[in-house]
Design a protein around this motif. Structure first.
Motif, PDB file in Angstrom:
ATOM      1  N   ILE A  19       0.861  -1.175   0.000  1.00 48.20           N
ATOM      2  CA  ILE A  19       0.000   0.000   0.000  1.00 48.20           C
ATOM      3  C   ILE A  19       0.899   1.226   0.000  1.00 48.20           C
ATOM      4  CG2 ILE A  19      -1.871   1.198   1.180  1.00 48.20           C
ATOM      5  CD1 ILE A  19      -2.583  -1.431   2.532  1.00 48.20           C
ATOM      6  N   GLN A  20       1.063   1.840  -1.139  1.00 51.80           N
ATOM      7  CA  GLN A  20       2.016   2.923  -1.296  1.00 51.80           C
ATOM      8  C   GLN A  20       1.579   4.183  -0.551  1.00 51.80           C
ATOM      9  OE1 GLN A  20       4.953   2.662  -3.016  1.00 51.80           O
ATOM     10  NE2 GLN A  20       4.497   0.493  -3.330  1.00 51.80           N
ATOM     11  N   GLY A  21       2.559   4.873   0.066  1.00 49.31           N
ATOM     12  CA  GLY A  21       2.339   6.191   0.639  1.00 49.31           C
ATOM     13  C   GLY A  21       1.496   6.226   1.893  1.00 49.31           C
ATOM     14  N   THR A  22       1.300   5.101   2.569  1.00 51.98           N
ATOM     15  CA  THR A  22       0.390   5.051   3.701  1.00 51.98           C
ATOM     16  C   THR A  22       1.133   4.609   4.962  1.00 51.98           C
ATOM     17  OG1 THR A  22      -1.406   4.461   2.207  1.00 51.98           O
ATOM     18  CG2 THR A  22      -1.782   4.121   4.558  1.00 51.98           C
ATOM     19  N   GLU A  23       0.852   5.305   6.068  1.00 56.23           N
ATOM     20  CA  GLU A  23       1.463   4.972   7.352  1.00 56.23           C
ATOM     21  C   GLU A  23       0.399   5.011   8.434  1.00 56.23           C
ATOM     22  OE1 GLU A  23       5.513   6.490   9.172  1.00 56.23           O
ATOM     23  OE2 GLU A  23       3.903   7.828   9.852  1.00 56.23           O
ATOM     24  N   VAL A  24       0.465   4.046   9.338  1.00 55.19           N
ATOM     25  CA  VAL A  24      -0.402   4.044  10.514  1.00 55.19           C
ATOM     26  C   VAL A  24       0.470   4.272  11.735  1.00 55.19           C
ATOM     27  CG1 VAL A  24      -2.197   2.594   9.516  1.00 55.19           C
ATOM     28  CG2 VAL A  24      -0.253   1.536  10.680  1.00 55.19           C
ATOM     29  N   ALA A  25      -0.099   4.928  12.750  1.00 53.75           N
ATOM     30  CA  ALA A  25       0.683   5.257  13.937  1.00 53.75           C
ATOM     31  C   ALA A  25      -0.202   5.229  15.167  1.00 53.75           C
ATOM     32  CB  ALA A  25       1.339   6.635  13.793  1.00 53.75           C
ATOM     33  N   LEU A  26       0.422   4.956  16.303  1.00 51.70           N
ATOM     34  CA  LEU A  26      -0.235   5.008  17.600  1.00 51.70           C
ATOM     35  C   LEU A  26       0.697   5.751  18.548  1.00 51.70           C
ATOM     36  CD1 LEU A  26      -2.780   3.977  19.145  1.00 51.70           C
ATOM     37  CD2 LEU A  26      -1.349   2.079  19.952  1.00 51.70           C
ATOM     38  N   ASN A  27       0.232   6.868  19.098  1.00 52.02           N
ATOM     39  CA  ASN A  27       1.031   7.691  20.015  1.00 52.02           C
ATOM     40  C   ASN A  27       0.323   7.800  21.356  1.00 52.02           C
ATOM     41  OD1 ASN A  27       1.732   8.896  17.125  1.00 52.02           O
ATOM     42  ND2 ASN A  27       3.442   9.370  18.489  1.00 52.02           N
ATOM     43  N   ALA A  28       1.125   7.789  22.418  1.00 49.70           N
ATOM     44  CA  ALA A  28       0.578   7.926  23.768  1.00 49.70           C
ATOM     45  C   ALA A  28       1.468   8.853  24.573  1.00 49.70           C
ATOM     46  CB  ALA A  28       0.475   6.569  24.457  1.00 49.70           C
ATOM     47  N   SER A  29       0.847   9.812  25.278  1.00 49.81           N
ATOM     48  CA  SER A  29       1.573  10.665  26.210  1.00 49.81           C
ATOM     49  C   SER A  29       1.078  10.378  27.622  1.00 49.81           C
ATOM     50  CB  SER A  29       1.389  12.142  25.862  1.00 49.81           C
ATOM     51  OG  SER A  29       0.017  12.509  25.911  1.00 49.81           O
ATOM     52  N   ASN A  30       1.974  10.553  28.603  1.00 47.20           N
ATOM     53  CA  ASN A  30       1.685  10.157  29.986  1.00 47.20           C
ATOM     54  C   ASN A  30       1.128   8.734  29.985  1.00 47.20           C
ATOM     55  OD1 ASN A  30       1.247   9.986  32.723  1.00 47.20           O
ATOM     56  ND2 ASN A  30      -0.202  11.699  32.825  1.00 47.20           N
ATOM     57  N   LEU A  31       1.927   7.843  29.502  1.00 46.50           N
ATOM     58  CA  LEU A  31       1.505   6.463  29.246  1.00 46.50           C
ATOM     59  C   LEU A  31       0.927   5.780  30.479  1.00 46.50           C
ATOM     60  CD1 LEU A  31       1.524   4.301  26.987  1.00 46.50           C
ATOM     61  CD2 LEU A  31       3.783   3.614  27.809  1.00 46.50           C
ATOM     62  N   THR A  32       1.474   6.054  31.656  1.00 48.19           N
ATOM     63  CA  THR A  32       1.005   5.409  32.885  1.00 48.19           C
ATOM     64  C   THR A  32      -0.155   6.146  33.534  1.00 48.19           C
ATOM     65  OG1 THR A  32       2.632   6.607  34.223  1.00 48.19           O
ATOM     66  CG2 THR A  32       3.312   4.482  33.298  1.00 48.19           C
ATOM     67  N   ASP A  33      -0.644   7.219  32.906  1.00 46.53           N
ATOM     68  CA  ASP A  33      -1.758   8.017  33.419  1.00 46.53           C
ATOM     69  C   ASP A  33      -1.471   8.535  34.822  1.00 46.53           C
ATOM     70  OD1 ASP A  33      -4.205   9.245  32.968  1.00 46.53           O
ATOM     71  OD2 ASP A  33      -5.345   7.625  33.905  1.00 46.53           O
ATOM     72  N   GLU A  34      -0.255   9.055  35.017  1.00 49.89           N
ATOM     73  CA  GLU A  34       0.156   9.601  36.305  1.00 49.89           C
ATOM     74  C   GLU A  34      -0.723  10.786  36.688  1.00 49.89           C
ATOM     75  OE1 GLU A  34       2.796  10.060  39.671  1.00 49.89           O
ATOM     76  OE2 GLU A  34       2.524   8.443  38.216  1.00 49.89           O
ATOM     77  N   LEU A  35      -1.258  10.739  37.920  1.00 47.02           N
ATOM     78  CA  LEU A  35      -2.041  11.856  38.437  1.00 47.02           C
ATOM     79  C   LEU A  35      -1.118  12.736  39.272  1.00 47.02           C
ATOM     80  CD1 LEU A  35      -4.793  13.266  38.861  1.00 47.02           C
ATOM     81  CD2 LEU A  35      -5.140  11.786  40.857  1.00 47.02           C
ATOM     82  N   TYR A  36      -0.902  13.971  38.845  1.00 54.10           N
ATOM     83  CA  TYR A  36       0.048  14.844  39.524  1.00 54.10           C
ATOM     84  C   TYR A  36      -0.452  16.287  39.531  1.00 54.10           C
ATOM     85  CZ  TYR A  36       1.487  16.231  34.799  1.00 54.10           C
ATOM     86  OH  TYR A  36       1.503  16.702  33.512  1.00 54.10           O
TER      87      TYR A  36
END
Length: 821
Positions: free
Chosen positions: A778-795
């Motif tokens: 499948i030309q020109g196609t990219e899938v991605a998964l991004n996560a910030s604060n992966l551990t869901d830290e409460l601060y």
């Protein structure tokens, strides 16, 4: 930049054609494919009329292209040269004018020269002219994480390693790899920078540089080298990062070029601009809190002559937020157009429109239940306002241009101009003190803010490149002007017109009693003006690079208080300067030292009616940069002392009683920050990219009439550290897969000037996974998964009073599908 010139052996004649691109020659050969990223970039050329062969050598060194040609083809041929900011192919056409030679791309970075009737032949003894380093536009795209050049640090196209000050650049590639959603995200791995220092706030960019505010509520945010408007209290701009090519951070005073900015530094956002590459991109995202986003980025050459380039960037997102009863929606569009009028003249028109609708995630939480938890902790998604009184709507737009004209071989002129407008409406119900003695009942207050701001800003500068004996000079003379007109009305009401709420089990009482009981609290009509004149000389002598600069500013603030009918006019002037030197060792080491000053107007007056002097700053900085030749990396180690004077403090003299019932103010406060920063960025050849840094800040109030003397500056951690690593598999069964991981540590802080409220430090983790579907056909196609604060830290990010505590962002996960064509 090194170059090699060597004869080709017979095997070199069997080069594979990796990208079939036939380009328009000087004699009518038509283009059959779109150019690649390197072909699409523009470069600054100053190639004099001369023999063709050495002219081609200069071309290769500037652009990074490899040139193959038989030496007999260029014998006795001359070139008319090429001057100005041009695309690589456009410059090559001008160099070959009159030579009867054509060319073709045999791969994206390699060009073969030939005569028209033998366009594909390479004979024995052909010459390869190549550069080991690809040139870079200071406002254009960067391949990888490591930018080499910048306009922000000197307003001239200068290598970062030569500027005697710490400057960080976050490239588009790094933003994409990390899944950046806003400006806070973009700079979170930058040394010396603390983002989201006051918690979750969907309304604004909350950023501090070397301890000082450089976010939406400051004068230290710039877009394309021009300051963005800011009005009363809640009237400010925010820019969708999908429309940015790069984000640049100057650390330390930058007033010598930009006027009134905080001493800690400034941020310049660089917009995506047209290129000669017809690169189209469509993006679909879906993520946490039912947020989704659609985005489009298209552009390229608009006419056969290649004089007009266009680009259209746009996005739309909608969904919920981390805080309950809060919707967030944004529509963003940014068209741009470049006219290459001649080899000496270029103008780019830039426009933006953005509309934000929904609520605000910014809550004034009580100290009980956040920093102090005798009865438990408030959930991060708990909403303590009123669902029908939670509004933050913003409409902003701007229109401007960037003009460049080369007058002759010595002089060039540039002018940047922009008109901006922003209109905001804010409604919020927040805490009115800490909880009641029962530990869970919270009184509340409600506010409404309505404001507009419109600004015109223009920056003109004349650059002269010349030599005096052994000294090469790049001298800049400039005049800039800024005018901002803003209006703001704030109304509010307190308990009992809005019912109290239980912080652990909120029940909303409605808004029936809010609107009828709103009373004006502030109303202003204000005009701010600033005119600056600046002069800078960048001197090169052997391996030395010396920078000298000075600036004079004249400014005035004319503010009408519409509640009491008074008017306050503040007029003043300031002179700021910078001096610095860098020595470039052959091994890539570049030690430097600089001294620079800054100022900010201080609005107000003393007990006897005397207007305040500007708040002033100064910085000593010494460091070393390391960028080995041929490497795609840059490491900066810096140590600095930053001081700020003329800070307003309480006037405790009992005879100064003209401000009763409040205390008057006077200017005697001073603060000092001593720090060390280490930052590194690298894009390594084995697919590994790195970005991170460490920061140490010793921040102290050195002079004050209050209890904060000798205390640490509020919201300034002593230690910060971050590291992001991204690896793209190059071969084998995992080819096409990329994984990234990062960690961010922020040390403990004090939320208030007297250091009564200590906030614990925290560590957050981020991650990403991407896969190029070309491996699946499948030309020109990219899938991605991004996560910030992966551990869901409460601060807790900050807590400045018992009624002003703020959580930081929780886990946010985004899935993306991106298609290029």
């Amino acid at each position: 930049m090194s170059m090699t010139h060597r004869p080709l052996h017979g095997g070199s004649r069997s080069l594979l054609l990796t990208l079939a691109i036939a380009t328009a020659s000087l004699h009518g050969v038509q283009a059959q494919a779109q150019p690649t990223a390197q072909q699409a970039r523009t470069y600054e050329f100053d190639i004099a009329a001369q023999a063709l062969a050495p002219a081609l050598v200069e071309f290769a060194e500037i652009t990074g292209f490899q040139l193959f040609f038989d030496a007999n083809l260029t014998r006795d041929l001359n070139s008319p040269g090429a001057h100005g900011r041009l695309g690589g192919e456009q410059a090559l056409q001008r160099l070959l004018a009159g030579s009867n030679l054509t060319y073709r791309f045999t791969n994206p970075t390699t060009i073969t020269l030939a005569v028209p009737d033998n366009g594909s032949a390479l004979s024995l003894g052909a010459t390869l002219v190549e550069s080991k380093q690809i040139a870079e536009s200071p406002v254009g795209p960067v391949d990888g994480y490591v930018a080499r050049r910048s306009l922000t640090g000197s307003k001239t196209d200068t290598a970062l390693v030569e500027i005697p000050q710490s400057i960080s650049v976050v490239t588009r590639q790094e933003m994409d790899d990390r899944g950046v959603q806003n400006l806070n995200d973009a700079v979170r791995y930058t040394a010396g920078v603390r983002s989201e220092s006051a918690g979750i706030d969907s309304r604004a960019d909350d950023i501090r540089i070397r301890g000082f505010d450089a976010g939406s509520w400051s004068n230290s945010r710039y877009l394309d080298g021009l300051r963005v408007p800011r009005g009363g209290q809640w009237t400010t701009t925010q820019f969708d990062t999908y429309g940015l090519e790069r984000v640049e951070v100057i650390k330390g005073p930058a007033a010598v070029l930009y006027g009134q900015v905080t001493p800690g530094g400034m941020i310049n956002m660089v917009s995506k601009r047209p290129t000669a590459e017809q690169r189209n991109e469509a993006l679909l995202q879906a993520g946490s809190h039912d947020q989704y986003k659609l985005a489009l980025d298209v552009g390229g050459v608009l006419d056969e002559q290649g004089q007009w380039l266009g680009r259209l960037v746009g996005s739309f997102n909608d969904g919920n937020a981390q805080v309950d009863h809060t919707d967030l929606s944004r529509t963003f569009i940014a068209p741009s157009l470049t006219w290459l009028a001649s080899e000496d003249t270029e103008v780019t028109f830039l426009a933006q429109y953005q509309k934000d609708d929904g609520g605000s995630t910014y809550q004034f939480l009580p100290m009980t239940g956040t920093l102090r938890t005798p009865h438990g902790r408030i959930d991060r998604d708990t909403f303590l306002g009123e669902p029908d009184w939670n509004v933050y709507d913003r409409e902003q737009w701007s229109l401007g241009y960037a003009l460049g004209h080369r007058i002759n071989d010595t002089l060039s002129f540039r002018q940047n101009l922009r008109y901006s407008y922003v209109d905001t409406l804010y409604k919020g119900a927040v805490s009115f003190g800490d909880t009641q003695p029962d530990g869970h009942t919270l009184r509340r207050r409600a506010v409404l803010g309505d404001g507009t701001a419109k600004s015109i800003t223009v920056d003109n500068h004349l650059q002269a490149d010349f030599a005096t004996g052994a000294l090469d000079h790049t001298t800049l003379f400039g005049v800039d002007y800024l005018k901002v007109d803003w209006e703001h009305l704030r109304t509010g009401t307190n308990h009992p017109n809005i019912a109290p709420i239980d912080i652990f089990d909120p029940v909303y009482s409605g808004v029936a009693d809010i609107a009828p009981n709103l009373r004006p609290q502030s109303s202003y009509d204000t005009t701010n003006r600033q005119t600056g004149i600046y002069l800078q000389d960048q001197i090169a002598w052997e391996n030395w690079r010396v920078t000298l600069g000075g600036r004079y500013d004249d400014f005035d603030d004319n503010q009408a208080n519409r509640l009491n009918g008074t008017r306050t006019v503040t007029k003043d002037e300031a002179f700021t300067w910078r001096v610095g030197a860098t020595y470039l060792f052959d091994n890539g080491l570049a030690p430097y030292f600089s001294y620079s000053t800054s100022f900010e107007p201080a609005v107000g007056e003393t007990w006897d009616g005397s207007p305040f002097e500007p708040t002033e700053g100064k910085q000593y900085e010494a460091g070393i940069k390391f960028q080995p030749e041929g490497s795609d990396s840059l490491i900066t180690l810096s140590a600095f002392q930053l001081e700020q004077q003329n800070i307003t403090v309480a006037d405790t003299d009992p005879s100064h009683n003209t401000c009763l019932p409040s205390l008057c103010q006077r200017q005697s406060g001073e603060s000092r920050i001593r720090g060390v920063e280490l930052e590194g960025k690298a894009s390594l050849t084995d697919g590994l990219s790195l970005s991170g840094g460490y920061t140490y800040l010793d921040a102290e109030v050195t002079k004050s009439t209050g209890a904060d003397k000798g205390k640490r500056l509020a919201q300034v951690p002593r230690h910060m550290a971050s590291l992001w690593a991204d690896y793209r598999f190059q071969g084998g069964p995992l080819a096409g897969l990329s994984i990234g991981a990062g960690a961010r540590y922020t040390g403990g802080t004090y939320g208030d000037p007297e250091n009564l409220y200590h906030i614990r430090g925290y560590t957050l983790f981020d991650a990403s996974v991407r896969y190029d579907l070309e491996r699946l056909g499948i030309q020109g196609t990219e899938v991605a998964l991004n996560a910030s604060n992966l551990t869901d830290e409460l601060y807790v990010a900050n807590c400045s009073t018992v009624a002003s505590c703020f959580y930081g962002s929780g886990r946010n996960v985004t899935a993306s599908l991106k298609y290029h064509w």
